[in-house]
Design a protein around this motif. Structure first.
Motif, PDB file in Angstrom:
ATOM      1  N   SER A  11      25.586 -48.373  15.877  1.00  0.00           N
ATOM      2  CA  SER A  11      26.715 -48.768  16.697  1.00  0.00           C
ATOM      3  C   SER A  11      27.157 -47.584  17.555  1.00  0.00           C
ATOM      4  O   SER A  11      27.394 -46.494  17.038  1.00  0.00           O
ATOM      5  CB  SER A  11      27.863 -49.230  15.796  1.00  0.00           C
ATOM      6  OG  SER A  11      28.916 -49.747  16.541  1.00  0.00           O
ATOM      7  N   TYR A  16      35.255 -44.566  20.852  1.00  0.00           N
ATOM      8  CA  TYR A  16      36.143 -44.654  19.692  1.00  0.00           C
ATOM      9  C   TYR A  16      36.472 -43.286  19.115  1.00  0.00           C
ATOM     10  O   TYR A  16      35.722 -42.328  19.268  1.00  0.00           O
ATOM     11  CB  TYR A  16      35.502 -45.501  18.586  1.00  0.00           C
ATOM     12  CG  TYR A  16      35.284 -46.924  18.983  1.00  0.00           C
ATOM     13  CD1 TYR A  16      36.290 -47.871  18.839  1.00  0.00           C
ATOM     14  CD2 TYR A  16      34.069 -47.327  19.534  1.00  0.00           C
ATOM     15  CE1 TYR A  16      36.091 -49.191  19.227  1.00  0.00           C
ATOM     16  CE2 TYR A  16      33.867 -48.645  19.923  1.00  0.00           C
ATOM     17  CZ  TYR A  16      34.878 -49.564  19.769  1.00  0.00           C
ATOM     18  OH  TYR A  16      34.687 -50.860  20.158  1.00  0.00           O
ATOM     19  N   GLY A  87      39.365 -45.765   9.565  1.00  0.00           N
ATOM     20  CA  GLY A  87      39.346 -46.731  10.651  1.00  0.00           C
ATOM     21  C   GLY A  87      38.844 -46.121  11.941  1.00  0.00           C
ATOM     22  O   GLY A  87      38.828 -44.898  12.118  1.00  0.00           O
ATOM     23  N   THR A  89      39.449 -45.963  16.046  1.00  0.00           N
ATOM     24  CA  THR A  89      40.579 -46.128  16.955  1.00  0.00           C
ATOM     25  C   THR A  89      40.090 -46.248  18.390  1.00  0.00           C
ATOM     26  O   THR A  89      39.088 -45.660  18.779  1.00  0.00           O
ATOM     27  CB  THR A  89      41.545 -44.932  16.864  1.00  0.00           C
ATOM     28  OG1 THR A  89      40.850 -43.746  17.226  1.00  0.00           O
ATOM     29  CG2 THR A  89      42.119 -44.795  15.476  1.00  0.00           C
ATOM     30  N   THR A  90      40.819 -47.036  19.141  1.00  0.00           N
ATOM     31  CA  THR A  90      40.633 -47.120  20.578  1.00  0.00           C
ATOM     32  C   THR A  90      42.023 -47.344  21.159  1.00  0.00           C
ATOM     33  O   THR A  90      42.695 -48.304  20.807  1.00  0.00           O
ATOM     34  CB  THR A  90      39.631 -48.208  20.996  1.00  0.00           C
ATOM     35  OG1 THR A  90      39.500 -48.206  22.423  1.00  0.00           O
ATOM     36  CG2 THR A  90      39.996 -49.583  20.526  1.00  0.00           C
ATOM     37  N   ILE A  93      45.092 -48.841  19.039  1.00  0.00           N
ATOM     38  CA  ILE A  93      44.609 -49.824  18.056  1.00  0.00           C
ATOM     39  C   ILE A  93      43.708 -49.140  17.036  1.00  0.00           C
ATOM     40  O   ILE A  93      42.808 -48.386  17.397  1.00  0.00           O
ATOM     41  CB  ILE A  93      43.834 -50.961  18.761  1.00  0.00           C
ATOM     42  CG1 ILE A  93      44.750 -51.692  19.738  1.00  0.00           C
ATOM     43  CG2 ILE A  93      43.244 -51.924  17.742  1.00  0.00           C
ATOM     44  CD1 ILE A  93      44.033 -52.653  20.647  1.00  0.00           C
ATOM     45  N   THR A  94      43.971 -49.402  15.744  1.00  0.00           N
ATOM     46  CA  THR A  94      43.108 -48.916  14.668  1.00  0.00           C
ATOM     47  C   THR A  94      42.461 -50.111  13.993  1.00  0.00           C
ATOM     48  O   THR A  94      43.156 -51.029  13.559  1.00  0.00           O
ATOM     49  CB  THR A  94      43.897 -48.095  13.627  1.00  0.00           C
ATOM     50  OG1 THR A  94      44.474 -46.964  14.281  1.00  0.00           O
ATOM     51  CG2 THR A  94      42.998 -47.630  12.497  1.00  0.00           C
ATOM     52  N   MET A  95      41.151 -50.085  13.914  1.00  0.00           N
ATOM     53  CA  MET A  95      40.400 -51.154  13.253  1.00  0.00           C
ATOM     54  C   MET A  95      39.909 -50.639  11.906  1.00  0.00           C
ATOM     55  O   MET A  95      39.131 -49.683  11.857  1.00  0.00           O
ATOM     56  CB  MET A  95      39.212 -51.572  14.119  1.00  0.00           C
ATOM     57  CG  MET A  95      39.626 -52.140  15.446  1.00  0.00           C
ATOM     58  SD  MET A  95      38.271 -52.191  16.636  1.00  0.00           S
ATOM     59  CE  MET A  95      38.148 -50.466  17.075  1.00  0.00           C
ATOM     60  N   PRO A  96      40.373 -51.240  10.795  1.00  0.00           N
ATOM     61  CA  PRO A  96      39.928 -50.786   9.474  1.00  0.00           C
ATOM     62  C   PRO A  96      38.413 -50.892   9.343  1.00  0.00           C
ATOM     63  O   PRO A  96      37.796 -51.847   9.800  1.00  0.00           O
ATOM     64  CB  PRO A  96      40.621 -51.746   8.515  1.00  0.00           C
ATOM     65  CG  PRO A  96      41.761 -52.314   9.284  1.00  0.00           C
ATOM     66  CD  PRO A  96      41.308 -52.354  10.710  1.00  0.00           C
ATOM     67  N   LEU A  97      37.834 -49.874   8.721  1.00  0.00           N
ATOM     68  CA  LEU A  97      36.392 -49.810   8.585  1.00  0.00           C
ATOM     69  C   LEU A  97      35.969 -49.764   7.124  1.00  0.00           C
ATOM     70  O   LEU A  97      35.072 -50.472   6.694  1.00  0.00           O
ATOM     71  CB  LEU A  97      35.892 -48.567   9.328  1.00  0.00           C
ATOM     72  CG  LEU A  97      34.424 -48.325   9.439  1.00  0.00           C
ATOM     73  CD1 LEU A  97      33.764 -49.438  10.225  1.00  0.00           C
ATOM     74  CD2 LEU A  97      34.182 -46.989  10.135  1.00  0.00           C
TER      75      LEU A  97
END
Length: 105
Positions: A11, A16, A87, A89-90, A93-97
């Motif tokens: 990915s 990010y 997570g 981030t962008t 916004i934080t996307m849990p990983l």
């Protein structure tokens, strides 16, 4: 760790950042014991998004993230049980990983 797409390709994380929290509860309402990001601290602690793999510096497009918490940082931990969340981030916004539990012995 290496983040992979559904088709098992690396990915591209170029757009990010990465963050990690160590806290008292699995939900955001708990006490935060430590925070780390892709900006490494002076002792090298943090989430390195350009890690060395087999002595080769990896680009963010490789999907690789290396977590390092130095002895200097971890020796100050006063908890016996905690939870972590990593997570991507962008912007804001934080996307849990990845999340889990830490138990010090």
């Amino acid at each position: 760790m290496q983040i992979r797409n559904e088709d098992d390709t690396a990915s591209d994380l170029s757009d990010y950042g990465a963050v990690m929290q160590i806290r008292s509860t699995p939900n955001p309402g708990g006490v935060v014991y430590a925070r780390y990001s892709d900006v490494l601290s002076g002792d090298g602690s943090g989430l390195n998004m350009n890690p060395l793999v087999n002595s080769v510096l990896q680009p963010k497009s490789s999907g690789s993230i290396n977590l390092h918490i130095s002895y200097a940082s971890s020796s100050n931990f006063a908890f016996s049980n905690a939870y972590y969340l990593i997570g991507l981030t962008t912007g804001s916004i934080t996307m849990p990983l990845l999340e889990g539990r830490i138990r010090r012995i």
